[in-house]
Design an enzyme around this catalytic site. Sequence first.
Site, PDB file in Angstrom:
ATOM      1  N   HIS A 191      12.217  55.404  52.290  1.00  0.00           N
ATOM      2  CA  HIS A 191      12.593  55.930  53.603  1.00  0.00           C
ATOM      3  C   HIS A 191      11.423  56.084  54.566  1.00  0.00           C
ATOM      4  CE1 HIS A 191      16.533  57.939  52.001  1.00  0.00           C
ATOM      5  NE2 HIS A 191      16.463  56.637  51.756  1.00  0.00           N
TER       6      HIS A 191
ATOM      7  N   HIS B  93      15.120  54.110  59.427  1.00  0.00           N
ATOM      8  CA  HIS B  93      13.844  54.522  58.860  1.00  0.00           C
ATOM      9  C   HIS B  93      12.679  54.005  59.706  1.00  0.00           C
ATOM     10  CE1 HIS B  93      16.061  56.179  55.611  1.00  0.00           C
ATOM     11  NE2 HIS B  93      16.492  55.003  55.193  1.00  0.00           N
TER      12      HIS B  93
ATOM     13  N   ASP C 212     -11.029  64.725  44.715  1.00  0.00           N
ATOM     14  CA  ASP C 212     -12.104  65.709  44.679  1.00  0.00           C
ATOM     15  C   ASP C 212     -12.275  66.149  43.226  1.00  0.00           C
ATOM     16  OD1 ASP C 212     -10.072  67.539  44.143  1.00  0.00           O
ATOM     17  OD2 ASP C 212     -10.503  68.815  45.862  1.00  0.00           O
TER      18      ASP C 212
ATOM     19  N   CYS D 280      -6.185  65.968  44.580  1.00  0.00           N
ATOM     20  CA  CYS D 280      -7.027  67.161  44.591  1.00  0.00           C
ATOM     21  C   CYS D 280      -6.360  68.168  43.655  1.00  0.00           C
ATOM     22  CB  CYS D 280      -7.235  67.709  46.000  1.00  0.00           C
ATOM     23  SG  CYS D 280      -5.793  68.423  46.820  1.00  0.00           S
TER      24      CYS D 280
ATOM     25  N   THR E 247      -4.201  70.670  44.136  1.00  0.00           N
ATOM     26  CA  THR E 247      -2.755  70.805  44.370  1.00  0.00           C
ATOM     27  C   THR E 247      -2.142  69.591  45.040  1.00  0.00           C
ATOM     28  OG1 THR E 247      -3.064  71.794  46.541  1.00  0.00           O
ATOM     29  CG2 THR E 247      -2.945  73.315  44.642  1.00  0.00           C
TER      30      THR E 247
END
Length: 146
Positions: A98, A134, A7, A65, A67
């Site tokens: 993992h 996993h 964004d 974005c 954050t």
Amino acid sequence: MIVLGCDHGGYDLMQEVKKHLDEKGLDYLDLGTDSGEVSVDYPDYAHRVVKAILDGTCDRGILICGTGIGISMAANRFKGIRAALCTDCYMAEKAREHNDANILAMGGRVLGSGTALKIVDTFLETPFSEGERHKRRIAKIDDTEL
């Protein structure tokens, strides 16, 4: 191939990531946004990247974005998508080893480009461990029945 989306809050960092991928000779598909000047909605770009992975056009994605939180949440709404918000190389390494993460999410307003590019390299270069525990845990992520 790597699919990219961001964004307006991730635009500047995405330009650094694209330069870095170009220097490494890695192919990518850029699904926008095309500017950091106009506010856009991060779910729109997350959904574009998710679609490119789920339809087989691309194997892995990078979303950015402001954050990294919102765009990773939007991506993780879809079965088969494992978007990992990473703020350091250890997180990126473990997300791949993992969790077989197929999307790296980062925050353009949180990370400097030097750290971000190291995270990108770690994410792209680290293979999934193929460990049975996993694989079992990843299968449980896609089992949405409670």
